[in-house]
Design an enzyme around this catalytic site. Structure first.
Site, PDB file in Angstrom:
ATOM      1  CG  ASP A 134      16.756  19.753  -7.274  1.00 21.15           C
ATOM      2  OD1 ASP A 134      16.468  18.655  -6.743  1.00 21.15           O
ATOM      3  OD2 ASP A 134      16.041  20.766  -7.166  1.00 21.15           O
TER       4      ASP A 134
ATOM      5  CB  ILE B 260      12.261  17.924 -14.397  1.00 17.51           C
ATOM      6  CG1 ILE B 260      13.448  18.213 -15.317  1.00 17.51           C
ATOM      7  CG2 ILE B 260      11.044  18.752 -14.811  1.00 17.51           C
ATOM      8  CD1 ILE B 260      13.197  17.872 -16.774  1.00 17.51           C
ATOM      9  CG  HIS B 261      11.558  19.338  -8.326  1.00 22.43           C
ATOM     10  ND1 HIS B 261      11.310  20.443  -7.550  1.00 22.43           N
ATOM     11  CD2 HIS B 261      12.904  19.238  -8.409  1.00 22.43           C
ATOM     12  CE1 HIS B 261      12.454  20.981  -7.169  1.00 22.43           C
ATOM     13  NE2 HIS B 261      13.439  20.275  -7.684  1.00 22.43           N
ATOM     14  N   GLY B 262       8.440  20.601  -9.390  1.00 21.56           N
ATOM     15  CA  GLY B 262       7.680  21.853  -9.342  1.00 21.56           C
ATOM     16  C   GLY B 262       8.519  23.116  -9.281  1.00 21.56           C
TER      17      GLY B 262
END
Length: 163
Positions: free
Chosen positions: A9, A13-15
């Protein structure tokens, strides 16, 4: 080292990662494996700050990721590997890191890439890397969010023409 989950991804680091995938992974540590990001102290700091509470984050280059994986000191550690691209996954697997399955969550569109789903865009080099992972026995799990149905990723990329 116990690999609980591995994901490509490019947003890292995201929602979605902090609220869903970390819980699914049930790992105590996120290890971001990428040479370029490892050399960027600002981005490294921001990624560590974005981690959910109680989860340790390490940003390492590929060489260090292999070294830590093989270090008996960490054999009981549970980890969630995060990658920005399939090439780094190939490098780890070829050096003996036992990644059995890789979730493909997001690879942004850039010029020269072909959008194959709403969240995944590839070029011929990416396709080669995914084909290599498939030949190495790594299961390719195309799901942006946990509730998405799994798609046959090799079949999906073969729907497109690659130069």
């Amino acid at each position: 080292m116990i690999i609980q989950f591995s994901r490509i991804d490019d947003r890292l680091i995201h929602g979605q990662v902090t609220t869903v995938w970390v819980k699914e992974a049930k790992a105590e540590r996120i290890i971001i494996c990428n040479d370029e990001i490892h050399q960027d102290p600002i981005r490294t700091t921001l990624l560590k700050q974005a981690a959910p509470p109680g989860i340790k984050v390490n940003v390492v280059n590929i060489e260090k990721a292999v070294s830590v994986y093989n270090n008996p000191k960490y054999e009981k550690d549970t980890v969630f590997y995060l990658f920005t691209n399939p090439h780094d996954v190939v490098r780890l697997v070829e050096q003996g890191v036992d990644i059995k399955k890789i979730n493909i969550g997001g690879m942004a569109y850039h010029e020269g890439k072909t959008q194959i789903t709403k969240a995944v865009s590839l070029d011929a080099n990416d396709v080669d890397a995914f084909n290599q992972l498939d030949k190495l026995g790594v299961e390719l799990d195309l799901r942006v969010v946990y509730s998405d149905p799994n798609v046959d990723f090799i079949k999906k990329i073969n729907e497109f023409k690659w130069d």
